[in-house]
Write a protein that holds these residues in place. Structure first.
Motif, PDB file in Angstrom:
ATOM      1  N   LEU A   1      36.711  49.609  75.712  1.00  0.00           N
ATOM      2  CA  LEU A   1      35.948  50.303  76.751  1.00  0.00           C
ATOM      3  C   LEU A   1      34.458  50.291  76.431  1.00  0.00           C
ATOM      4  O   LEU A   1      33.627  50.066  77.311  1.00  0.00           O
ATOM      5  CB  LEU A   1      36.447  51.742  76.894  1.00  0.00           C
ATOM      6  CG  LEU A   1      37.713  51.920  77.719  1.00  0.00           C
ATOM      7  CD1 LEU A   1      38.394  53.237  77.398  1.00  0.00           C
ATOM      8  CD2 LEU A   1      37.385  51.820  79.201  1.00  0.00           C
ATOM      9  N   ALA A   2      34.114  50.537  75.178  1.00  0.00           N
ATOM     10  CA  ALA A   2      32.707  50.514  74.775  1.00  0.00           C
ATOM     11  C   ALA A   2      32.124  49.127  75.011  1.00  0.00           C
ATOM     12  O   ALA A   2      30.989  48.993  75.477  1.00  0.00           O
ATOM     13  CB  ALA A   2      32.561  50.918  73.314  1.00  0.00           C
ATOM     14  N   GLY A   3      32.895  48.089  74.694  1.00  0.00           N
ATOM     15  CA  GLY A   3      32.454  46.718  74.910  1.00  0.00           C
ATOM     16  C   GLY A   3      32.247  46.395  76.385  1.00  0.00           C
ATOM     17  O   GLY A   3      31.458  45.521  76.725  1.00  0.00           O
TER      18      GLY A   3
ATOM     19  N   ARG B   1      45.472  51.983  67.179  1.00  0.00           N
ATOM     20  CA  ARG B   1      45.557  51.374  68.512  1.00  0.00           C
ATOM     21  C   ARG B   1      44.627  52.087  69.496  1.00  0.00           C
ATOM     22  O   ARG B   1      43.995  51.449  70.336  1.00  0.00           O
ATOM     23  CB  ARG B   1      47.001  51.377  69.011  1.00  0.00           C
ATOM     24  CG  ARG B   1      47.865  50.367  68.264  1.00  0.00           C
ATOM     25  CD  ARG B   1      49.218  50.166  68.916  1.00  0.00           C
ATOM     26  NE  ARG B   1      50.108  51.306  68.780  1.00  0.00           N
ATOM     27  CZ  ARG B   1      50.780  51.624  67.666  1.00  0.00           C
ATOM     28  NH1 ARG B   1      50.654  50.865  66.586  1.00  0.00           N
ATOM     29  NH2 ARG B   1      51.587  52.664  67.644  1.00  0.00           N
ATOM     30  N   ALA B   2      44.505  53.404  69.375  1.00  0.00           N
ATOM     31  CA  ALA B   2      43.582  54.143  70.230  1.00  0.00           C
ATOM     32  C   ALA B   2      42.140  53.731  69.943  1.00  0.00           C
ATOM     33  O   ALA B   2      41.335  53.564  70.864  1.00  0.00           O
ATOM     34  CB  ALA B   2      43.763  55.645  70.028  1.00  0.00           C
ATOM     35  N   GLY B   3      41.811  53.536  68.663  1.00  0.00           N
ATOM     36  CA  GLY B   3      40.469  53.075  68.295  1.00  0.00           C
ATOM     37  C   GLY B   3      40.156  51.714  68.886  1.00  0.00           C
ATOM     38  O   GLY B   3      39.048  51.485  69.387  1.00  0.00           O
TER      39      GLY B   3
ATOM     40  N   ALA C   1      35.038  59.367  69.822  1.00  0.00           N
ATOM     41  CA  ALA C   1      33.726  59.282  70.475  1.00  0.00           C
ATOM     42  C   ALA C   1      32.881  58.173  69.842  1.00  0.00           C
ATOM     43  O   ALA C   1      32.201  57.432  70.552  1.00  0.00           O
ATOM     44  CB  ALA C   1      33.000  60.620  70.384  1.00  0.00           C
ATOM     45  N   ARG C   2      32.942  58.044  68.526  1.00  0.00           N
ATOM     46  CA  ARG C   2      32.194  56.953  67.864  1.00  0.00           C
ATOM     47  C   ARG C   2      32.711  55.593  68.304  1.00  0.00           C
ATOM     48  O   ARG C   2      31.932  54.682  68.585  1.00  0.00           O
ATOM     49  CB  ARG C   2      32.269  57.095  66.349  1.00  0.00           C
ATOM     50  CG  ARG C   2      31.400  58.228  65.806  1.00  0.00           C
ATOM     51  CD  ARG C   2      31.317  58.220  64.289  1.00  0.00           C
ATOM     52  NE  ARG C   2      32.596  58.484  63.639  1.00  0.00           N
ATOM     53  CZ  ARG C   2      33.114  59.696  63.460  1.00  0.00           C
ATOM     54  NH1 ARG C   2      32.466  60.767  63.881  1.00  0.00           N
ATOM     55  NH2 ARG C   2      34.278  59.839  62.847  1.00  0.00           N
TER      56      ARG C   2
ATOM     57  N   THR D   1      29.441  60.336  73.809  1.00  0.00           N
ATOM     58  CA  THR D   1      28.904  61.631  73.408  1.00  0.00           C
ATOM     59  C   THR D   1      30.051  62.566  73.069  1.00  0.00           C
ATOM     60  O   THR D   1      30.879  62.850  73.931  1.00  0.00           O
ATOM     61  CB  THR D   1      28.073  62.236  74.555  1.00  0.00           C
ATOM     62  OG1 THR D   1      27.050  61.311  74.918  1.00  0.00           O
ATOM     63  CG2 THR D   1      27.468  63.563  74.155  1.00  0.00           C
ATOM     64  N   PRO D   2      30.120  63.045  71.812  1.00  0.00           N
ATOM     65  CA  PRO D   2      31.167  64.018  71.473  1.00  0.00           C
ATOM     66  C   PRO D   2      30.697  65.436  71.785  1.00  0.00           C
ATOM     67  O   PRO D   2      29.546  65.780  71.555  1.00  0.00           O
ATOM     68  CB  PRO D   2      31.343  63.826  69.966  1.00  0.00           C
ATOM     69  CG  PRO D   2      29.993  63.393  69.497  1.00  0.00           C
ATOM     70  CD  PRO D   2      29.368  62.623  70.645  1.00  0.00           C
TER      71      PRO D   2
END
Length: 195
Positions: free
Chosen positions: A134-136, A126-128, A160-161, A166-167
Motif C-alpha cells: 500500500l505504501a508503494g 504478512r501484514a507488514g 504505521a511505519r 501517521t500513527p
C-alpha cells in the motif's frame, strides 16, 4: 477515505465498531458537500470484507453499517490486501481522487490454520508486506492504535511505519475523535500539496 477496521474478538470490538460507524456517517455528511467518498473494510475470522463500498450516500451507509458482525481471529493482512484492491478499483474509476486509508487496529495479527500460507511467514510479517505494498502505491494513511491495557506491544506503530503513515494512539476511541483525526490529516495533506 477508506476505513479498514479490526472487527475481531480482541479489544472490545463492539465499542470500536460503534465509534467507527459514527465517524463514517459523520464523514459522509461532510463528504456529501465535498464530493468525497467513504468506504469501510472490516477484517475478522478468516477473511476481510468490503462492508461499505465507497459511497457519498449517507442513506446507503447507514443501512450497510447497521449490523456489522464482530468476533474471531484477526486476519490483518487480508484486510490490508482487500483495501488495496478497493483502492485500485476506485483509482480506475476516478484517477484524480487521492485516497486516505484509516486503519483502526491494535496491530495484532492472527489467522486460522486454514488461512495460513506455506511460506513460513507469520501473520504479522504478512501484514507488514501488505502494508508496504500500500505504501508503494502511494496511499496516504493513518493508523489508529486501539491497543489498551498495561502491556503494550507497539504493533500498530510498526504497522504505521510499514504503511509510511501517521500513527495515532487513542486510549478511548470515540466517533468524534476519529472524525477530528481524519479531518486534521486531510488538512495537513492539502497544505503539503499547496506548498
Amino acid at each position: 477515505m477508506l476505513f479498514v477496521v479490526d472487527a475481531s474478538g480482541s479489544m472490545a470490538a463492539r465499542k470500536r465498531m460503534g465509534a467507527i460507524k459514527g465517524a463514517v456517517l459523520s464523514l459522509l455528511l461532510d463528504a456529501y458537500q465535498r464530493r468525497d467518498k467513504v468506504g469501510l473494510v472490516t477484517f475478522r475470522g478468516s477473511d476481510a470484507a468490503l462492508a461499505l463500498p465507497p459511497t457519498s450516500s449517507v442513506d446507503a451507509a447507514a443501512a450497510r453499517l447497521e449490523q456489522l458482525p464482530t468476533g474471531g481471529r484477526t486476519p490483518l493482512a487480508a484486510g490490508l490486501l482487500k483495501a488495496r484492491e478497493v483502492l485500485r478499483v476506485e483509482r480506475l474509476r476516478d484517477p484524480s481522487r487521492r485516497p486516505l486509508l484509516v486503519v483502526v487496529t491494535d496491530g495484532r495479527a492472527t489467522e486460522s490454520k486454514k488461512a495460513a500460507v506455506s511460506d513460513g511467514s507469520t501473520p504479522v510479517e504478512r501484514a507488514g508486506r501488505a502494508a508496504r505494498l500500500l505504501a508503494g502505491d502511494g496511499v496516504a494513511s493513518v493508523v489508529v492504535d486501539c491497543e489498551s491495557g498495561p502491556v503494550r506491544l507497539g504493533l500498530a506503530g510498526a504497522l504505521a511505519r510499514d504503511l509510511r503513515g501517521t500513527p495515532v494512539t487513542l486510549d478511548e476511541l470515540r466517533a468524534d475523535s476519529v472524525t477530528a483525526l481524519v479531518r486534521d490529516v486531510r488538512t495537513v495533506q492539502n497544505s503539503r500539496r499547496a506548498a
